[in-house]
Design a protein around this motif. Structure first.
Motif, PDB file in Angstrom:
ATOM      1  N   GLU A 199       0.861  -1.190   0.000  1.00  0.00           N
ATOM      2  CA  GLU A 199       0.000   0.000   0.000  1.00  0.00           C
ATOM      3  C   GLU A 199       0.893   1.235   0.000  1.00  0.00           C
ATOM      4  N   PRO A 200       0.681   2.159  -0.950  1.00  0.00           N
ATOM      5  CA  PRO A 200       1.541   3.343  -1.031  1.00  0.00           C
ATOM      6  C   PRO A 200       1.355   4.282   0.154  1.00  0.00           C
ATOM      7  N   LEU A 201       2.457   4.896   0.547  1.00  0.00           N
ATOM      8  CA  LEU A 201       2.471   5.868   1.637  1.00  0.00           C
ATOM      9  C   LEU A 201       3.290   7.057   1.156  1.00  0.00           C
ATOM     10  N   ALA A 202       2.633   8.185   0.919  1.00  0.00           N
ATOM     11  CA  ALA A 202       3.287   9.382   0.404  1.00  0.00           C
ATOM     12  C   ALA A 202       3.602  10.344   1.546  1.00  0.00           C
ATOM     13  N   ARG A 203       4.504  11.284   1.259  1.00  0.00           N
ATOM     14  CA  ARG A 203       4.943  12.268   2.250  1.00  0.00           C
ATOM     15  C   ARG A 203       5.322  11.564   3.550  1.00  0.00           C
ATOM     16  N   LEU A 204       6.145  10.559   3.397  1.00  0.00           N
ATOM     17  CA  LEU A 204       6.551   9.676   4.482  1.00  0.00           C
ATOM     18  C   LEU A 204       7.254  10.422   5.605  1.00  0.00           C
ATOM     19  N   SER A 205       6.927  10.035   6.817  1.00  0.00           N
ATOM     20  CA  SER A 205       7.661  10.445   8.018  1.00  0.00           C
ATOM     21  C   SER A 205       7.764   9.203   8.890  1.00  0.00           C
TER      22      SER A 205
END
Length: 157
Positions: free
Chosen positions: A138-144
């Motif tokens: 599952e994509p996770l954008a603007r990762l922290s």
């Protein structure tokens, strides 16, 4: 996340037979085998080569060229793929990856004590939303580090 089934040569042969008539069938077959078993077993290489009239070297070359194909069973129950491509690097992913790996207590291709395998990938196509990752595909954008923790908590639920 659906757990992959154990390697089974008969099942693998059925997957190869089902897809061998596709144009450019090598990649679809490799993807289907990995989806079914979580990796592409070495026994699949001659099976694919015979079905597609390719050399074993050609199939092995395709399998090893693409970093996304695993050649051994996955170690963890969950998988995190962290993008290391240029757009993510420009947004600070190197520092972030160091923090994430430190928190998880493992290195690249390693598995944390709580069963999360971490792998590097080179471009997930989320460049405009870098840094990026996949958590169990599952994509996770603007990762922290915090958003990764939250995604893993959700995946474990």
């Amino acid at each position: 996340m659906v757990s992959p089934e154990p390697w089974n040569a008969t099942r693998a042969a059925a997957i190869v037979a089902e897809l061998q008539s596709l144009e450019g069938a090598t990649l679809p077959i490799l993807h289907a085998l990995q989806e079914a078993f979580g990796y592409v077993d070495a026994q699949a290489v001659p099976m694919i080569a015979d079905a597609l009239n390719l050399s074993r070297a050609e199939v092995h070359g395709c399998l090893t060229f693409y970093h996304d194909f695993r050649r051994e069973p996955p170690a963890g129950r969950h998988h995190v793929k962290l993008c290391r491509a240029e757009a993510c690097q420009a947004m600070g992913s190197d520092r972030l990856h160091g923090e994430i790996l430190s928190r998880m207590g493992c290195d690249w291709h390693g598995t944390s004590a709580d069963g999360v395998t971490v792998e590097p990938v080179y471009c997930l196509g989320l460049c405009a939303n870098a840094p990026a990752a996949l958590v169990d595909d599952e994509p996770l954008a603007r990762l922290s580090a915090e958003s990764l923790d939250a995604a893993l908590k959700e995946a474990r639920a």
